[in-house]
Design a protein around this motif. Structure first.
Motif, PDB file in Angstrom:
ATOM      1  N   THR A   1       0.865  -1.165   0.000  1.00  0.00           N
ATOM      2  CA  THR A   1       0.000   0.000   0.000  1.00  0.00           C
ATOM      3  C   THR A   1       0.910   1.226   0.000  1.00  0.00           C
ATOM      4  OG1 THR A   1      -0.212  -0.169   2.425  1.00  0.00           O
ATOM      5  CG2 THR A   1      -1.960  -1.169   1.073  1.00  0.00           C
ATOM      6  N   THR A   2       0.427   2.368   0.459  1.00  0.00           N
ATOM      7  CA  THR A   2       1.226   3.589   0.380  1.00  0.00           C
ATOM      8  C   THR A   2       1.308   4.279   1.734  1.00  0.00           C
ATOM      9  OG1 THR A   2      -0.511   5.195  -0.131  1.00  0.00           O
ATOM     10  CG2 THR A   2       0.290   3.851  -1.950  1.00  0.00           C
ATOM     11  N   SER A   3       1.903   5.452   1.725  1.00  0.00           N
ATOM     12  CA  SER A   3       2.217   6.136   2.974  1.00  0.00           C
ATOM     13  C   SER A   3       1.062   6.943   3.553  1.00  0.00           C
ATOM     14  CB  SER A   3       3.407   7.076   2.759  1.00  0.00           C
ATOM     15  OG  SER A   3       3.162   7.924   1.658  1.00  0.00           O
TER      16      SER A   3
ATOM     17  N   GLN B   1       6.703  10.428  11.955  1.00  0.00           N
ATOM     18  CA  GLN B   1       7.231  11.407  12.903  1.00  0.00           C
ATOM     19  C   GLN B   1       8.553  11.986  12.410  1.00  0.00           C
ATOM     20  OE1 GLN B   1       7.435   9.152  16.536  1.00  0.00           O
ATOM     21  NE2 GLN B   1       5.271   8.600  16.438  1.00  0.00           N
ATOM     22  N   VAL B   2       9.395  11.131  11.832  1.00  0.00           N
ATOM     23  CA  VAL B   2      10.693  11.584  11.315  1.00  0.00           C
ATOM     24  C   VAL B   2      10.488  12.429  10.060  1.00  0.00           C
ATOM     25  CG1 VAL B   2      12.873  10.820  10.318  1.00  0.00           C
ATOM     26  CG2 VAL B   2      11.964   9.663  12.329  1.00  0.00           C
ATOM     27  N   LEU B   3       9.602  11.974   9.194  1.00  0.00           N
ATOM     28  CA  LEU B   3       9.308  12.702   7.958  1.00  0.00           C
ATOM     29  C   LEU B   3       7.979  13.432   8.117  1.00  0.00           C
ATOM     30  CD1 LEU B   3      10.502  10.014   5.432  1.00  0.00           C
ATOM     31  CD2 LEU B   3      11.463  12.310   5.696  1.00  0.00           C
ATOM     32  N   ALA B   4       7.986  14.414   8.982  1.00  0.00           N
ATOM     33  CA  ALA B   4       6.775  15.190   9.255  1.00  0.00           C
ATOM     34  C   ALA B   4       6.521  16.153   8.098  1.00  0.00           C
ATOM     35  CB  ALA B   4       6.934  15.946  10.563  1.00  0.00           C
TER      36      ALA B   4
ATOM     37  N   THR C   1      20.656  14.648   8.261  1.00  0.00           N
ATOM     38  CA  THR C   1      20.187  16.009   8.044  1.00  0.00           C
ATOM     39  C   THR C   1      21.366  16.965   7.892  1.00  0.00           C
ATOM     40  OG1 THR C   1      18.174  15.563   9.303  1.00  0.00           O
ATOM     41  CG2 THR C   1      18.778  17.863   9.008  1.00  0.00           C
ATOM     42  N   THR C   2      22.395  16.783   8.705  1.00  0.00           N
ATOM     43  CA  THR C   2      23.608  17.591   8.594  1.00  0.00           C
ATOM     44  C   THR C   2      24.232  17.438   7.215  1.00  0.00           C
ATOM     45  OG1 THR C   2      24.064  17.467  10.970  1.00  0.00           O
ATOM     46  CG2 THR C   2      25.917  17.967   9.527  1.00  0.00           C
ATOM     47  N   PHE C   3      24.344  16.208   6.752  1.00  0.00           N
ATOM     48  CA  PHE C   3      24.916  15.956   5.426  1.00  0.00           C
ATOM     49  C   PHE C   3      24.055  16.603   4.343  1.00  0.00           C
ATOM     50  CE2 PHE C   3      25.583  13.627   1.515  1.00  0.00           C
ATOM     51  CZ  PHE C   3      26.956  13.388   1.493  1.00  0.00           C
ATOM     52  N   HIS C   4      22.738  16.531   4.514  1.00  0.00           N
ATOM     53  CA  HIS C   4      21.803  17.097   3.536  1.00  0.00           C
ATOM     54  C   HIS C   4      21.881  18.621   3.512  1.00  0.00           C
ATOM     55  CE1 HIS C   4      18.219  17.245   1.016  1.00  0.00           C
ATOM     56  NE2 HIS C   4      17.698  18.143   1.837  1.00  0.00           N
ATOM     57  N   GLY C   5      22.248  19.220   4.647  1.00  0.00           N
ATOM     58  CA  GLY C   5      22.342  20.676   4.735  1.00  0.00           C
ATOM     59  C   GLY C   5      21.080  21.342   5.224  1.00  0.00           C
ATOM     60  N   GLY C   6      20.195  20.566   5.819  1.00  0.00           N
ATOM     61  CA  GLY C   6      18.936  21.101   6.331  1.00  0.00           C
ATOM     62  C   GLY C   6      17.904  20.012   6.412  1.00  0.00           C
ATOM     63  N   PRO C   7      16.687  20.336   6.832  1.00  0.00           N
ATOM     64  CA  PRO C   7      15.641  19.327   6.968  1.00  0.00           C
ATOM     65  C   PRO C   7      15.416  18.563   5.664  1.00  0.00           C
ATOM     66  CG  PRO C   7      14.962  21.387   7.979  1.00  0.00           C
ATOM     67  CD  PRO C   7      16.238  21.671   7.255  1.00  0.00           C
ATOM     68  N   ILE C   8      15.200  17.263   5.784  1.00  0.00           N
ATOM     69  CA  ILE C   8      14.969  16.408   4.628  1.00  0.00           C
ATOM     70  C   ILE C   8      13.485  16.460   4.281  1.00  0.00           C
ATOM     71  CG2 ILE C   8      15.105  14.045   3.764  1.00  0.00           C
ATOM     72  CD1 ILE C   8      17.420  13.630   5.802  1.00  0.00           C
ATOM     73  N   PRO C   9      13.134  16.960   3.101  1.00  0.00           N
ATOM     74  CA  PRO C   9      11.706  17.127   2.770  1.00  0.00           C
ATOM     75  C   PRO C   9      11.042  15.801   2.419  1.00  0.00           C
ATOM     76  CG  PRO C   9      13.048  17.735   0.889  1.00  0.00           C
ATOM     77  CD  PRO C   9      14.016  17.412   2.006  1.00  0.00           C
ATOM     78  N   CYS C  10       9.751  15.757   2.568  1.00  0.00           N
ATOM     79  CA  CYS C  10       8.951  14.600   2.206  1.00  0.00           C
ATOM     80  C   CYS C  10       7.824  15.049   1.285  1.00  0.00           C
ATOM     81  CB  CYS C  10       8.389  13.909   3.449  1.00  0.00           C
ATOM     82  SG  CYS C  10       7.385  12.466   3.095  1.00  0.00           S
TER      83      CYS C  10
END
Length: 281
Positions: free
Chosen positions: A20-22, A86-89, A270-279
């Motif tokens: 199914t999906t998210s 919760q992680v990908l709010a 997140t540090t490696f990404h340079g900011g919040p990881i979007p969803c």
């Protein structure tokens, strides 16, 4: 959290659903699409692994639908809960209810959907501990789940880097003509071995970086930052390199299947990404 799903339609209109999906909205759209193929509800739903983008919508299938997955998939669905949301709010996940697999197996299971033979194969710890591929041998169609990402870096922090390469070899041995990855475009013909080659090369790269950096006493984040420019830097989700190195370090430390704390690793990603990881679910 934007995944591929699949529908196998039997000769009699019987339906087997792959994942199914998210979100509630996306799963409703999936079920609406199924309704254009048959007037029946899916009799079987196979979860390729426990992650929420493949299981959060399980509850929307009727009670008459049997949810099938690896034995550890059931355990991990219950243990993880809604951590991924919760992680990908950010997205509107809608109503959320946990529904783990009802029917579980360890290595292999054969299902029959309206005359079609469907083989479920556990290829060992790789993306997670409970990955299952859905193989239609007559049609040579493989639903690979998140053992394959097309255009994005694999995520191995909850599985095994070494096991991932073995799982790719298992997929290659099946010689699928069509491969549906867990994320990204469907692969056909010569695209299939090319994708498997690329994913295997990525896993070899992670292994090599981990061996050198672990020996030098660098942390996974330090190692990832030092190798930010690499042959796979144009793939999506490049921050996954940090998590994958954490898994590779655990294997080098002699704890290949140790449960790693994703909530502690995510800030480094997140540090490696340079900011919040979007969803974008």
């Amino acid at each position: 959290m934007v995944n591929n799903t699949g529908v196998v339609v039997g000769d009699d209109g019987d339906l087997l659903l792959v994942d199914t999906t998210s979100t509630e909205a996306r799963t409703r759209a999936l079920l609406d699409a199924c309704a254009t193929l048959s007037d029946r509800h899916a009799r079987l739903l196979v979860n390729t692994h426990h992650h929420g983008d493949h299981t959060f919508g399980n509850w929307m299938l009727p009670p008459t639908t049997t949810v099938v997955g690896h034995a550890r998939c059931r355990d991990e669905v219950l243990a993880a809960g809604f951590l991924a949301a919760q992680v990908l709010a950010g997205p509107d996940y809608g109503r959320q209810e946990l529904r783990p697999p009802d029917l579980t197996f360890d290595d292999r299971l054969v299902l029959h959907a309206g005359g079609r033979r469907v083989e479920l194969i556990h290829l060992g710890p790789a993306h997670t501990t409970n990955d299952v591929v859905v193989w239609l041998p007559e049609e040579r169609v493989l639903f690979a789940g998140d053992l394959c990402f097309a255009g994005g870096q694999p995520f191995l922090v909850e599985g095994s880097v070494a096991g991932y390469r073995e799982a790719l070899a298992g997929i290659r041995a099946l010689r699928p003509a069509v491969l549906v990855p867990g994320h990204g475009p469907v692969q056909r013909g010569t695209e299939v071995p090319a994708l498997l080659d690329d994913l295997d090369a990525y896993a070899a790269f992670v292994t090599g970086v981990a061996q050198d950096a672990h020996r030098a006493g660098r942390t996974p984040l330090q190692a990832a930052l030092a190798h930010r420019d690499n042959p796979f830097a144009t793939w999506q989700e490049t921050e996954r390199l940090v998590g994958n190195l954490h898994r590779a370090y655990a294997e080098l430390d002699g704890a290949p299947l140790a449960r790693l704390d994703l909530t502690a690793i995510w800030p480094e990603m997140t540090t490696f990404h340079g900011g919040p990881i979007p969803c974008h679910a």
